[in-house]
Write a protein that holds these residues in place. Structure first.
Motif, mmCIF file in Angstrom:
data_model
loop_
_atom_site.group_PDB
_atom_site.id
_atom_site.type_symbol
_atom_site.label_atom_id
_atom_site.label_comp_id
_atom_site.label_asym_id
_atom_site.label_seq_id
_atom_site.Cartn_x
_atom_site.Cartn_y
_atom_site.Cartn_z
ATOM 1 N N ARG A 167 0.668 -1.022 0.002
ATOM 2 C CA ARG A 167 -0.012 0.094 -0.075
ATOM 3 C C ARG A 167 0.924 1.054 0.087
ATOM 4 N N VAL A 168 1.906 1.170 0.763
ATOM 5 C CA VAL A 168 3.139 2.375 0.843
ATOM 6 C C VAL A 168 4.187 1.759 0.535
ATOM 7 N N THR A 169 5.475 2.272 0.065
ATOM 8 C CA THR A 169 6.513 1.817 0.038
ATOM 9 C C THR A 169 7.479 2.484 1.087
ATOM 10 N N GLU A 170 7.209 3.683 1.423
ATOM 11 C CA GLU A 170 7.771 4.360 2.420
ATOM 12 C C GLU A 170 6.846 4.847 3.683
ATOM 13 N N PRO A 171 6.794 3.723 4.307
ATOM 14 C CA PRO A 171 5.871 3.955 5.476
ATOM 15 C C PRO A 171 6.299 5.210 6.607
ATOM 16 N N PRO A 172 5.377 5.291 7.495
ATOM 17 C CA PRO A 172 5.621 6.567 8.412
ATOM 18 C C PRO A 172 6.332 5.927 9.626
ATOM 19 N N GLU A 173 7.164 6.656 10.428
ATOM 20 C CA GLU A 173 8.260 6.051 11.261
ATOM 21 C C GLU A 173 7.622 5.217 12.332
ATOM 22 N N HIS A 174 6.376 5.624 12.817
ATOM 23 C CA HIS A 174 5.710 4.879 13.899
ATOM 24 C C HIS A 174 5.440 3.374 13.441
ATOM 25 N N LEU A 175 5.522 3.121 12.138
ATOM 26 C CA LEU A 175 5.050 1.904 11.847
ATOM 27 C C LEU A 175 6.383 1.022 11.509
ATOM 28 N N THR A 176 7.521 1.394 11.856
ATOM 29 C CA THR A 176 8.815 0.690 11.604
ATOM 30 C C THR A 176 9.043 -0.516 12.427
ATOM 31 N N GLU A 177 8.442 -0.652 13.532
ATOM 32 C CA GLU A 177 8.929 -1.773 14.575
ATOM 33 C C GLU A 177 7.635 -3.031 13.622
ATOM 34 N N ALA A 178 6.524 -2.581 13.219
ATOM 35 C CA ALA A 178 5.595 -3.559 12.901
ATOM 36 C C ALA A 178 6.056 -4.132 11.201
ATOM 37 N N VAL A 179 6.527 -3.283 10.699
ATOM 38 C CA VAL A 179 7.232 -3.704 9.265
ATOM 39 C C VAL A 179 8.184 -4.392 9.555
ATOM 40 N N GLU A 180 9.090 -4.110 10.423
ATOM 41 C CA GLU A 180 10.250 -5.028 10.723
ATOM 42 C C GLU A 180 9.820 -6.388 11.027
ATOM 43 N N GLU A 181 8.787 -6.476 11.953
ATOM 44 C CA GLU A 181 8.142 -7.929 12.192
ATOM 45 C C GLU A 181 7.712 -8.417 11.170
ATOM 46 N N ALA A 182 6.957 -7.787 10.326
ATOM 47 C CA ALA A 182 6.250 -8.276 9.113
ATOM 48 C C ALA A 182 7.388 -8.996 8.247
ATOM 49 N N GLU A 183 8.468 -8.410 8.004
ATOM 50 C CA GLU A 183 9.690 -8.891 7.281
ATOM 51 C C GLU A 183 10.142 -10.209 7.897
ATOM 52 N N GLN A 184 10.112 -10.228 9.200
ATOM 53 C CA GLN A 184 10.783 -11.328 10.151
ATOM 54 C C GLN A 184 9.645 -12.650 9.833
ATOM 55 N N LEU A 185 8.544 -12.236 9.912
ATOM 56 C CA LEU A 185 7.451 -13.363 9.991
ATOM 57 C C LEU A 185 7.101 -13.937 8.602
ATOM 58 N N CYS A 186 7.614 -13.250 7.754
ATOM 59 C CA CYS A 186 7.208 -13.742 6.159
ATOM 60 C C CYS A 186 7.920 -15.091 5.864
ATOM 61 N N PRO A 187 7.016 -16.169 5.761
ATOM 62 C CA PRO A 187 7.603 -17.469 5.475
ATOM 63 C C PRO A 187 8.210 -17.661 4.322
ATOM 64 N N SER A 188 8.198 -16.802 3.381
ATOM 65 C CA SER A 188 9.013 -17.051 2.116
ATOM 66 C C SER A 188 10.095 -15.916 1.603
ATOM 67 N N LEU A 189 10.188 -15.048 2.784
ATOM 68 C CA LEU A 189 11.275 -13.998 2.717
ATOM 69 C C LEU A 189 10.876 -13.320 1.383
ATOM 70 N N ALA A 190 9.695 -12.887 1.255
ATOM 71 C CA ALA A 190 9.256 -12.057 0.095
ATOM 72 C C ALA A 190 9.490 -10.480 0.286
ATOM 73 N N ILE A 191 9.641 -10.202 1.628
ATOM 74 C CA ILE A 191 9.661 -8.837 1.968
ATOM 75 C C ILE A 191 11.197 -8.209 2.301
ATOM 76 N N THR A 192 11.481 -7.069 1.854
ATOM 77 C CA THR A 192 12.753 -6.780 2.208
ATOM 78 C C THR A 192 12.626 -5.194 2.499
#
Ligand code: SF4
Length: 67
Positions: free
Chosen positions: A36-61
């Motif tokens: 939905r966005v490529t450059e998320p607001p700062e308050h979402l940083t932690e959640a985005v990093e969590e999503a990156e780690q949770l992704c089972p197919s390593l599709a998120i960078t």
């Protein structure tokens, strides 16, 4: 922070969308990730990093060094 996703790797598990729906959603046809966005607001940083780690197919960078 800049996010990229590899839709060819995505298996449609949906963990990213469940973790941070402001940034990730699933395409209604194939369930694959849609950014939905490529450059998320700062308050979402932690959640985005969590999503990156949770992704089972390593599709998120996440590039944390990008402004
Ligand atoms: S968590 Fe990974 S595999 Fe699942 S929908 Fe998101 S990008 Fe795709």
């Amino acid at each position: 922070m800049k996010i990229t996703v590899d839709r060819d790797r995505c298996v449609g598990a949906g963990l990213c969308a469940m973790t941070v729906g402001e940034v990730f959603e699933q395409h209604e046809d194939d369930g694959c990730v849609v950014l939905r966005v490529t450059e998320p607001p700062e308050h979402l940083t932690e959640a985005v990093e969590e999503a990156e780690q949770l992704c089972p197919s390593l599709a998120i960078t996440v590039d944390s060094t990008a402004p």
